[in-house]
Design a protein around this motif. Sequence first.
Motif, PDB file in Angstrom:
ATOM      1  N   GLU A 186       0.694  -1.264   0.068  1.00 25.34           N
ATOM      2  CA  GLU A 186       0.080   0.023   0.222  1.00 25.34           C
ATOM      3  C   GLU A 186       0.767   1.345  -0.068  1.00 25.34           C
ATOM      4  OE1 GLU A 186      -3.214  -0.142   3.049  1.00 25.34           O
ATOM      5  OE2 GLU A 186      -3.794  -1.908   2.396  1.00 25.34           O
ATOM      6  N   ASP A 205      -0.293  -3.844  -3.721  1.00 24.09           N
ATOM      7  CA  ASP A 205      -1.185  -2.931  -3.804  1.00 24.09           C
ATOM      8  C   ASP A 205      -0.351  -1.539  -3.869  1.00 24.09           C
ATOM      9  OD1 ASP A 205      -3.506  -4.472  -3.518  1.00 24.09           O
ATOM     10  OD2 ASP A 205      -3.212  -4.753  -1.355  1.00 24.09           O
ATOM     11  N   ASN A 225      -1.213  -6.917  -7.587  1.00 20.91           N
ATOM     12  CA  ASN A 225      -2.376  -5.385  -7.707  1.00 20.91           C
ATOM     13  C   ASN A 225      -1.779  -4.340  -7.623  1.00 20.91           C
ATOM     14  OD1 ASN A 225      -4.266  -7.612  -7.499  1.00 20.91           O
ATOM     15  ND2 ASN A 225      -4.658  -7.109  -5.354  1.00 20.91           N
TER      16      ASN A 225
END
Length: 286
Positions: A186, A205, A225
């Motif tokens: 993230e 992410d 992702n």
Amino acid sequence: MKKALIIASCLLTAGTLVCFATIALIDFDFRKLDNNMYITNTYEFTEKINKVYIDTSTADIEVLPSDDDTAKIVCFEREKSTHAVTLSNETLKIERESQKWYENFNFFNFRTQKITLYLPQKDAFLFKKHYSSLNINCTTGDVDISDINHFADINIDITTGDTKLNNVHTVNLNIKSTTGKINLNEVTSTKTELKSTTGKVTLKDTFAHNLIEIKVTTGDITFENCDASTLNCKTTTGDIKGTLLSNKIFYTDTTTGDVQVPHSTEGGLCELKTTTGSIKISVISK
């Protein structure tokens, strides 16, 4: 000659048994052999901080958000190997203090020294705080940064140790590692550059508005992702694999290994190269 060899073998066996018995007496906890004195030094600053510079040789580094508008530094360290913590001209510096040459030779140092930096993310009026740069130089130790969102530049140079970033937002991210894993989770940036000599690089992410560039000598590169307008990834010995979030124009090159990428004529450029390894990338819907 034969007699001398027998004596030497007996002495070696006896020494091994004594060492094993000693270790068994301490329940195989090598930290009990550490005769260093450890202390915890804490520093707090309420003044404005714009830049952060950390330079250490044998300590883990953790950067976390503080609970209020006060910056706090907690150093768990050897009494004879402390760090100097100063704040001047809006620059916070955490640096290892010089030691006498003979204090560097310590074979019973089994406890991990650690620097924990707590940085305010909001000021007293609850406005977001913005920082110019975070620079970390670490010889032997892990670097862990979590929930830090307001640095324009983050630069990490680590020799031996793992680097982990979780929920970090910055403009420019640059990580150089000699031996150790790099893990991003993230992480959002405008530009991300990662270099590793020996170690896996894993992104989950993670998104860059402009560029993600990764160069590895020995190790896999893995995406989960992730996305960027442009990706440029190269490893000499290792696989490049994972999932991206949008179509790309793929350019691939491998000497030994399979290649499996989507065929697309739209999207940003994605250049993937490996000498010994496979390339397997898929694109999934956002």
